[in-house]
Design an enzyme around this catalytic site. Structure first.
Site, PDB file in Angstrom:
ATOM      1  N   ASP A 119      17.672  38.177 -12.514  1.00 39.12           N
ATOM      2  CA  ASP A 119      16.620  38.433 -13.177  1.00 39.12           C
ATOM      3  C   ASP A 119      15.683  40.058 -12.816  1.00 39.12           C
ATOM      4  OD1 ASP A 119      14.175  37.250 -14.751  1.00 39.12           O
ATOM      5  OD2 ASP A 119      13.315  37.936 -12.849  1.00 39.12           O
ATOM      6  N   CYS A 138       0.872  -1.482  -0.012  1.00 38.46           N
ATOM      7  CA  CYS A 138       0.129   0.034   0.119  1.00 38.46           C
ATOM      8  C   CYS A 138       0.950   1.299   0.009  1.00 38.46           C
ATOM      9  CB  CYS A 138      -0.954   0.155   1.431  1.00 38.46           C
ATOM     10  SG  CYS A 138      -1.928  -1.486   1.669  1.00 38.46           S
TER      11      CYS A 138
END
Length: 476
Positions: free
Chosen positions: A426, A23
């Site tokens: 940037d 699981c």
């Protein structure tokens, strides 16, 4: 596992020795006794040990481990290449060649890290692809087997029975009526919550190259160039999954298309780990609390993103789109899109190798930069694929004419998938830093951002979000 924390789905798998079922950690079933539990680092390892997938929690369909994208070592690079289908196309020797190691070294490392070798990992992926096709299409099982990559219908039947404890026909009956339209595969792409779709889809929509990408009816759509053909994908954000529709010319590309879409949307990230660290900075904390779960918009093709990064040097988002659109119209392969306005695939470096630089409406220096990049990609001097060595790619990009830190780090963030890529030069990042009272020189901001490692690419998303730019908002 006892807290059923979905954040750890895909990190590891739990198994019950008495039932022989494995699981995901968040399985809603009753937890077994501790002495009956076993743990595995991958679904393939659990399957190889003789466990079958739980029918309730479907562990084979959980998000991938975030370590595969975060890490840059041999094992993580190999996992990214296996997800992209290299073992199915070129075998384990082809995988080893791409990584630059011997077959024995690759097998030993993967077995140590994931409890399974490359063949078992690829087999687990084929089983999941088969399940998707069984449950979402009406294709004959022979076609499902071929599309999922099985060499024979017998191997296909045996694998499905072994992994899911049901024959293919029973698996289809349990799934009910197929919902996909003819020629289209509809599926749900899971992710770890939370996920903020605003900057993710906003960025993709705002920078979309006409003909290759579009935002239509609340969904991002784009063309895909795949190993066996072409495709068109439609991705729509919902509260708990990404709705995905894939129209493929060859269903053998299904697993590769899904892998590239997950990579594009950064769906295997661990947003809780990212946000916990970034929120420790009192400057970023309000933005993390306001919109947790920001992802890094990436790419489906590293070479395409690198070319677009060069076209976007020192120009606006709109100008970069215009340059890319011209390139696509002149050199892109046409596609047919009955559902929208997509017209072309983005051109490959090989196609662009013979382009006439005089036809590019770019400054001479940027033409030289683009041609140098195309030559490096075509010759194989630079690898920007999913299994690329990030440090080597950075170094070789930086050696090309016209490649400064902004271009190299943009490619590292979006093409190479480096979660720690950073853009201190940037303009948007510097403007945000200045507005927030942070150091805004590249050197000063880099020093401050040391505390954000290894998640500086995500910090960039939060910094950009302080501005009012279309990349930060879902289109109306």
């Amino acid at each position: 596992m006892r807290s059923k924390d979905a954040r750890f789905d895909g990190w590891f798998f739990t198994a019950v020795r008495t039932t022989r079922i494995y699981c995901r950690p968040s399985c809603p079933g009753m937890p077994p006794k501790a002495e009956n539990m076993a743990f595995f680092p991958s679904a393939a390892a659990a399957q190889q040990a003789g466990y079958r997938a739980c029918k309730r929690c479907r562990p084979d369909a959980s998000p991938g481990s975030p370590q595969w994208n975060e890490r840059a070592d041999l094992a993580a690079r190999a996992m990214r290449l296996i997800a992209d289908g290299v073992v199915d196309r070129a075998g384990v020797p082809g995988l080893a060649a791409r990584l630059g190691y011997s077959v024995r070294q690759v097998e030993r490392q993967l077995l140590a890290e994931f409890g399974a070798g490359p063949l078992a990992l690829a087999r687990a992926q084929r089983a999941q692809t088969a399940r998707l096709l069984i449950e979402t299409t009406a294709l004959p099982m022979s076609e499902v087997a071929a599309a999922a990559g099985f060499g024979s219908i017998r191997t296909f039947n045996d694998t499905v029975r072994e992994v899911f404890a049901l024959p293919p026909t029973e698996l289809r009956l349990r799934a009910g009526r197929q919902v996909s339209s003819p020629g289209v595969i509809s599926l749900r792409l899971p992710f770890r919550e939370p996920l903020c779709p605003d900057n993710l889809f906003g960025h993709l929509a705002a920078t979309a190259v006409p003909g290759v990408e579009e935002w239509r009816d609340g969904a991002y759509r784009r063309t895909l160039r795949l190993p066996h053909g072409t495709g068109i994908v439609t991705l729509r954000p919902t509260a708990d999954h990404i709705a995905c529709q894939l129209a493929l010319t060859d269903l053998r590309d299904l697993a590769r298309a899904i892998s590239r879409c997950r990579r594009l949307l950064d769906l295997d990230a661990d947003p809780v780990a990212v946000d916990d660290l970034l929120a420790a900075d009192p400057v970023l904390a309000p933005y993390v609390r306001k919109d947790p779960g920001r992802r890094v918009p990436r790419t489906v093709d590293g070479a395409e993103m690198a070319i677009r990064a060069v076209l976007g040097q020192q120009v606006s988002t709109a100008a970069a789109r215009t340059h890319a659109a011209r390139l696509v119209l002149d050199h892109g392969d046409p596609v047919h899109d009955p559902a929208g306005g997509l017209t072309h695939l983005f051109p490959t470096p090989t196609t662009l190798a013979d382009l006439d630089p005089e036809r590019l409406a770019l400054p001479h220096a940027r033409r030289d930069t683009l041609l140098a990049l195309v030559h490096a990609l075509t010759s194989g001097a630079i690898d920007l694929g999913v299994g690329a060595d990030r440090d080597l790619a950075r170094a070789r990009l930086a050696a090309l004419p016209g490649f400064g830190p902004w271009t190299v780090e943009t490619i590292a963030m979006r093409a190479l998938g480096d979660p720690d890529a950073f853009l201190p030069g940037d303009l948007g990042v510097r403007a945000a830093a200045r507005a927030l009272g942070l150091p805004f020189s590249p050197a000063g901001l880099t020093a401050h951002a040391a505390a954000w490692r290894p998640w500086r690419a995500y910090a960039v998303q939060y910094l950009w979000a302080t501005g009012d730019h279309p990349v930060n908002h879902l289109p109306a």
